[in-house]
Design a protein around this motif. Sequence first.
Motif, mmCIF file in Angstrom:
data_model
loop_
_atom_site.group_PDB
_atom_site.id
_atom_site.type_symbol
_atom_site.label_atom_id
_atom_site.label_comp_id
_atom_site.label_asym_id
_atom_site.label_seq_id
_atom_site.Cartn_x
_atom_site.Cartn_y
_atom_site.Cartn_z
ATOM 1 N N LYS A 332 11.990 7.337 8.170
ATOM 2 C CA LYS A 332 12.857 6.946 7.056
ATOM 3 C C LYS A 332 12.130 5.995 6.120
ATOM 4 C CE LYS A 332 17.181 7.117 5.421
ATOM 5 N NZ LYS A 332 17.869 8.378 5.070
ATOM 6 N N GLY A 333 11.229 5.177 6.679
ATOM 7 C CA GLY A 333 10.443 4.260 5.861
ATOM 8 C C GLY A 333 9.209 4.895 5.256
ATOM 9 N N ASP A 334 9.043 6.219 5.436
ATOM 10 C CA ASP A 334 7.950 6.989 4.842
ATOM 11 C C ASP A 334 6.606 6.739 5.517
ATOM 12 O OD1 ASP A 334 7.473 9.042 3.010
ATOM 13 O OD2 ASP A 334 6.563 7.688 1.561
ATOM 14 N N CYS A 335 6.611 6.343 6.791
ATOM 15 C CA CYS A 335 5.361 6.232 7.531
ATOM 16 C C CYS A 335 4.798 7.625 7.805
ATOM 17 C CB CYS A 335 5.583 5.492 8.852
ATOM 18 S SG CYS A 335 6.025 3.753 8.663
ATOM 19 N N SER A 336 3.492 7.728 7.945
ATOM 20 C CA SER A 336 2.857 9.030 8.151
ATOM 21 C C SER A 336 3.126 9.538 9.569
ATOM 22 C CB SER A 336 1.346 8.910 7.930
ATOM 23 O OG SER A 336 0.750 8.154 8.966
ATOM 24 N N ASP A 337 2.933 10.847 9.751
ATOM 25 C CA ASP A 337 3.086 11.433 11.081
ATOM 26 C C ASP A 337 2.107 10.802 12.068
ATOM 27 O OD1 ASP A 337 5.115 13.102 10.258
ATOM 28 O OD2 ASP A 337 3.801 14.830 9.909
ATOM 29 N N ASN A 338 0.882 10.515 11.606
ATOM 30 C CA ASN A 338 -0.107 9.902 12.487
ATOM 31 C C ASN A 338 0.354 8.524 12.952
ATOM 32 O OD1 ASN A 338 -1.838 12.085 12.294
ATOM 33 N ND2 ASN A 338 -3.035 11.210 10.622
ATOM 34 N N VAL A 378 6.347 -12.245 14.175
ATOM 35 C CA VAL A 378 5.345 -11.498 13.402
ATOM 36 C C VAL A 378 6.027 -10.506 12.468
ATOM 37 C CG1 VAL A 378 3.531 -9.746 13.595
ATOM 38 C CG2 VAL A 378 3.476 -11.767 15.061
ATOM 39 N N SER A 379 7.021 -9.764 12.962
ATOM 40 C CA SER A 379 7.702 -8.783 12.108
ATOM 41 C C SER A 379 8.443 -9.466 10.972
ATOM 42 C CB SER A 379 8.665 -7.941 12.949
ATOM 43 O OG SER A 379 9.754 -8.714 13.409
ATOM 44 N N ASP A 380 8.996 -10.647 11.240
ATOM 45 C CA ASP A 380 9.697 -11.400 10.200
ATOM 46 C C ASP A 380 8.717 -11.869 9.126
ATOM 47 O OD1 ASP A 380 11.759 -12.717 8.884
ATOM 48 O OD2 ASP A 380 11.446 -14.567 10.015
ATOM 49 N N LYS A 381 7.531 -12.309 9.565
ATOM 50 C CA LYS A 381 6.520 -12.777 8.620
ATOM 51 C C LYS A 381 5.967 -11.637 7.769
ATOM 52 C CE LYS A 381 2.422 -15.748 8.461
ATOM 53 N NZ LYS A 381 1.441 -16.532 9.286
ATOM 54 N N ALA A 382 5.881 -10.434 8.365
ATOM 55 C CA ALA A 382 5.352 -9.277 7.632
ATOM 56 C C ALA A 382 6.351 -8.722 6.628
ATOM 57 C CB ALA A 382 4.956 -8.180 8.617
ATOM 58 N N ASP A 383 7.625 -9.012 6.812
ATOM 59 C CA ASP A 383 8.684 -8.470 5.944
ATOM 60 C C ASP A 383 8.842 -9.382 4.728
ATOM 61 O OD1 ASP A 383 10.827 -7.232 4.825
ATOM 62 O OD2 ASP A 383 12.180 -7.507 6.526
ATOM 63 N N THR A 384 7.980 -9.180 3.743
ATOM 64 C CA THR A 384 7.950 -10.042 2.558
ATOM 65 C C THR A 384 8.495 -9.302 1.343
ATOM 66 O OG1 THR A 384 5.728 -9.327 1.919
ATOM 67 C CG2 THR A 384 5.896 -11.170 3.485
ATOM 68 N N PRO A 385 8.895 -10.048 0.298
ATOM 69 C CA PRO A 385 9.324 -9.392 -0.951
ATOM 70 C C PRO A 385 8.250 -8.495 -1.536
ATOM 71 C CG PRO A 385 10.003 -11.683 -0.933
ATOM 72 C CD PRO A 385 9.111 -11.504 0.258
ATOM 73 N N LEU A 386 6.969 -8.888 -1.359
ATOM 74 C CA LEU A 386 5.885 -8.062 -1.890
ATOM 75 C C LEU A 386 5.846 -6.712 -1.185
ATOM 76 C CD1 LEU A 386 3.446 -7.758 -3.733
ATOM 77 C CD2 LEU A 386 2.039 -8.819 -1.931
ATOM 78 N N VAL A 387 6.012 -6.741 0.144
ATOM 79 C CA VAL A 387 6.027 -5.485 0.892
ATOM 80 C C VAL A 387 7.208 -4.625 0.467
ATOM 81 C CG1 VAL A 387 6.434 -4.507 3.183
ATOM 82 C CG2 VAL A 387 4.757 -6.326 2.901
ATOM 83 N N ARG A 388 8.351 -5.238 0.262
ATOM 84 C CA ARG A 388 9.556 -4.490 -0.092
ATOM 85 C C ARG A 388 9.607 -4.076 -1.561
ATOM 86 N NH1 ARG A 388 14.484 -4.808 3.141
ATOM 87 N NH2 ARG A 388 14.008 -5.636 5.208
ATOM 88 N N SER A 389 8.620 -4.510 -2.349
ATOM 89 C CA SER A 389 8.625 -4.145 -3.764
ATOM 90 C C SER A 389 8.433 -2.651 -3.959
ATOM 91 C CB SER A 389 7.537 -4.924 -4.519
ATOM 92 O OG SER A 389 6.248 -4.590 -4.009
ATOM 93 N N ASN A 390 7.843 -1.986 -2.960
ATOM 94 C CA ASN A 390 7.702 -0.528 -2.990
ATOM 95 C C ASN A 390 8.977 0.079 -2.413
ATOM 96 O OD1 ASN A 390 6.983 2.159 -2.722
ATOM 97 N ND2 ASN A 390 4.962 1.727 -1.851
ATOM 98 N N SER A 391 9.536 1.081 -3.059
ATOM 99 C CA SER A 391 10.792 1.670 -2.590
ATOM 100 C C SER A 391 10.640 2.270 -1.187
ATOM 101 C CB SER A 391 11.282 2.749 -3.566
ATOM 102 O OG SER A 391 10.315 3.787 -3.677
ATOM 103 N N LYS A 392 9.446 2.737 -0.856
ATOM 104 C CA LYS A 392 9.147 3.249 0.483
ATOM 105 C C LYS A 392 8.115 2.308 1.094
ATOM 106 C CE LYS A 392 11.653 7.079 0.427
ATOM 107 N NZ LYS A 392 12.736 7.354 1.384
#
Length: 459
Positions: A332-338, A378-392
């Motif tokens: 759903k987040g558009d991660c690759s099959d790999n 770690v997951s909380d730190k990685a979840d930034t506005p910059l990361v979420r700026s991409n729709s996927k």
Amino acid sequence: MPEQPELTAAELVVTVPQPDDAGANTLDRYDWQASMAAADGLQLYLDALGPDKRLRSDDSRRILCEYQEDWVALDGDLAELVSAKHRDPSVDAYRTVNQLADDGGLAHLFLRWRALEEKPTCRLTTTGGLASGDPQDLEAATTILREMRQAGQDVTLPNSYLSSVAKLHSAVRTYSGKHLPSAWVKGSEDEVSEEDQRQQVARFLSMLKVHHSLTRRADIGFAAPAKFAKPVVEHLGFDVPCEAVWNAVYGLFYTRMRAAGPRADATISPVLSFANGSGPSTSADRERELSNRIVTVHDIDAAVMVAVINPAAYETLGSPIRLSRAAVKMRKGDCSDNSIERGEQLRKDYHHYWRGRLTGDPTAVAERDRLRRLLLRVSDKADTPLVRSNSKWGPDFWKSIQDLLDGIPQEKIPVGMDVDLLLGGISDLANACQVWFSDRFDVEDEIRRLREENRGSAA
């Protein structure tokens, strides 16, 4: 001559001849029956597992396939005859007692029950529903009469269910043909009255369970692993796809229902079986002769363990979409099959690590909880506005997490664990819906949608 001991229901099942053997010859057209028998087998297996999640060596629970009925569930001296009838959607529900007796197989089931001295319990397993009126009234009669029997009371006919018993009695006479009990034939030496015949039908109903509206053939391949194998996998605590366990056990039943396949304890043809005055074969001898039709809970245990050791060998072919919660969320987040495949494998490795640590290590639980808190940070730190700026933003989030994990000091990582296993821990948290790769959504609804997509790909 000495008086012969009375046979139990299980002994009668294997010693009394059956009138025909057509079932095993037509099984190629009825793999749904193999699925339903496998479901019964898995339930017997689950019931047999003790508190230590192991089988007793002397556990006798087993399924006898395509003999007397579609299958017979056996437990010690007890036996349950099962008639399995698949009805397509175009046919829909059973609307009359005659349909239940003929198409539903109740007439045949009654005859086998009578031939086995009225000792086994019986079950009709069917995809068809029961229409209001006579079919539902008959089901209600089975409930009332069964409660009488289980309470130790004489099975008598309540006035409200006299009609149901009379209609099934009439249907049995109509659809039994040449197999009608001799005592029901007028003028026979052992003829019984119609009142006694209806009393026999009432006793039969007290032994009968109607299990209806079950999953149809078109859906069973997708529904069965989660419905029947998942409870076993979860009870045993294995981190393996339930599809692998289901496929292994289903394959065992499909083989046995065709009376095929070798068994370690099978016997060759008897030689000099009546030499030196030896008597006729016993029920145990007869059961050994039927071994290629029998699935024991020990057979099921062996199939489960093989699937656990090598799940890839039993994965369903032609299923291109992973359906774990973690995989669905990454997709759903558009991660690759790999990335999805890597996350799935690392999650299994992560479970394997802790399964080994939690056996005999009193510090493992506390260390696992500390690591979980670290991974959530770690997951909380990685979840930034910059990361979420991409729709996927799933791929960016996945990469950001890996960069942060690379920077964790080795002394904060449990002994024997590497950065890849830490990523498996993140995937495990995603599977528990504690980490997301997109905005929140209804995961179960998405899994149902993807299952339909899988179905279309496999068709």
